[in-house]
Enzyme design. Structure first.
Site, short mmCIF file in Angstrom:
data_model
loop_
_atom_site.label_atom_id
_atom_site.label_comp_id
_atom_site.label_asym_id
_atom_site.label_seq_id
_atom_site.Cartn_x
_atom_site.Cartn_y
_atom_site.Cartn_z
N HIS A 222 0.57 -1.09 -0.05
CA HIS A 222 0.14 -0.02 -0.04
C HIS A 222 0.90 1.29 -0.06
CE1 HIS A 222 -4.04 -1.59 0.22
NE2 HIS A 222 -3.72 -2.55 1.40
N CYS A 265 -0.25 2.52 -4.36
CA CYS A 265 -0.94 3.66 -4.68
C CYS A 265 0.15 4.94 -4.10
CB CYS A 265 -2.09 3.81 -3.76
SG CYS A 265 -3.42 2.58 -4.42
#
Length: 392
Positions: A222, A265
């Site tokens: 992430h 991301c």
């Protein structure tokens, strides 16, 4: 008559005394004004001289601190880790140089702490290395005994309240398969906490890569804006992954390709699609030379700053899968930057998100990004075996 003369004399004497008194007071007023002005001017000059002297002392003190031999982190109360973050970080203790907490601005989630290793490295005492590539050679030398390591940091679950990255194992297995075929020694680490990840990077940086063509590192995790990505327990600055491999910190990789790929991301925005239509009518190796310490890096991201990166729970992420597809197809014929351009085209054109359950993320697009400090063309052709070399 005498009385009048006396009165007139008294009046004239009074006027004369008044005039004398007035002239005296006027003279004193002028003298006082002159003295006050001189006092004010002297005071102003003294304040200016004192201020300038203090300023010079501060500058001299700052210069002394900059060249001080004691540059250990223990002597630093606060420091600015990343100018783009515009926030100061504070050491939690004097025992661990890498554990850092932060006070964040209002637009950053308060619960997110991050780590950074910036400025906590000491350069090697041996700033030179032997190169087998000449100044004007257009290609990197990929004929060492070993291709090098391909290290995968694969993150599925996290201590913080983050979604499980279902499907990331598919990416990790695909990377392992493709890069093994390209001659890399693939090493995979799953769900490392920050301290373990830090130690692993430190070990890799200190290893001898003299007999290797290059190094490649994948981070599947992430991420969020401002270049922050997650270990299992906390987020940290992605620069930590690649900075330890600069030429001064890892001399055995000086002049060799250092490749870093981030599937993560970089924000919370979605990229919209834009439709357009094509017009159907158009169809010397011994020379000594120097290089910057941060030359020969390639840093690739699955998306651009501020935007989401997509991952399918059954097929993996579009970026990693298209990258591996393109490498399998073109590794023998095209250089890496060309391959990454083709990968970006595939992601940009072929991929569109599909999520009927959450329409906010449905029918969205993605575009990868690359920062290249490569100084030569890089071909990841399959390495020849000993028998193939002898035949050749």
């Amino acid at each position: 008559m005498v009385t009048k003369v006396i009165k007139i004399g008294v009046i004239r004497d009074s006027e004369l005394c008044f005039n004398v008194l007035y002239d005296t007071l006027s003279g004193l007023n002028i003298i006082f004004s002159i003295v006050f002005f001189n006092f004010w001017l002297t005071s102003y000059v003294l304040r200016y001289l004192i201020s300038k002297t203090t300023s010079n002392k501060m500058f001299r003190s700052s210069d002394i601190e900059e060249v001080s031999e004691d540059t250990s982190a223990d002597n630093i109360k606060t420091e600015l880790i990343d100018e783009n973050l515009s926030q100061f970080v504070y050491k939690e203790d004097n025992e661990s140089l890498n554990f850092i907490s932060t006070t964040k601005s209002a637009d950053v989630v308060d619960s997110n702490t991050f780590k950074s290793s910036d400025d906590y490295y000491e350069a090697s005492n041996v700033p030179t290395t032997i190169s087998t590539v000449g100044i004007d050679d257009p290609l990197y030398n990929m004929n060492y005994d070993n291709r090098g390591k391909c290290v995968i940091f694969n993150h599925t679950v996290f201590d913080e309240d983050l979604n499980k990255r279902t499907g990331t194992d598919i990416d990790a297995m695909r990377i392992n398969d493709v890069f093994t075929k390209l001659g890399f020694e693939v090493v995979r680490y799953d769900d490392l906490i920050y301290t373990d990840l830090r130690d692993t990077i430190s070990t890799l940086s200190s290893e001898d890569h003299s007999n290797s063509d290059c190094i490649c590192i994948f981070v599947l995790t992430h991420g969020m804006s401002d270049n922050l990505i997650y270990a299992k327990d906390v987020p940290y600055n992605a620069n930590y992954i690649w900075k330890p491999f600069s030429a001064d910190l890892c001399p055995s990789l000086a002049g060799k390709p250092k490749l870093f790929f981030f599937q993560a991301c970089k924000g919370k925005r979605y990229q919209e699609s834009f439709e357009f239509r094509c017009n159907a009518d158009f169809t010397d190796s011994t020379t000594i030379y120097t290089i910057p310490t941060h030359a020969d890096f390639l840093i690739a991201y699955s998306t651009i700053e501020g935007f989401y990166s997509f991952r399918n729970e059954e097929k993996g992420s579009c970026y990693v899968q298209y990258l591996c597809d393109t490498l399998e197809e073109y590794a023998d014929t095209k250089d890496l930057l060309n391959i990454l351009t083709i990968t970006a085209r595939k992601v940009a054109i072929k991929f569109t998100s599909s999520n009927k359950k959450y329409l906010e993320s449905h029918n969205k697009k993605q575009i990868p990004s690359v920062t290249s400090m490569l100084t030569r063309d890089l071909y990841l052709k399959k390495k020849l075996t000993m028998n193939q070399n002898q035949t050749k």
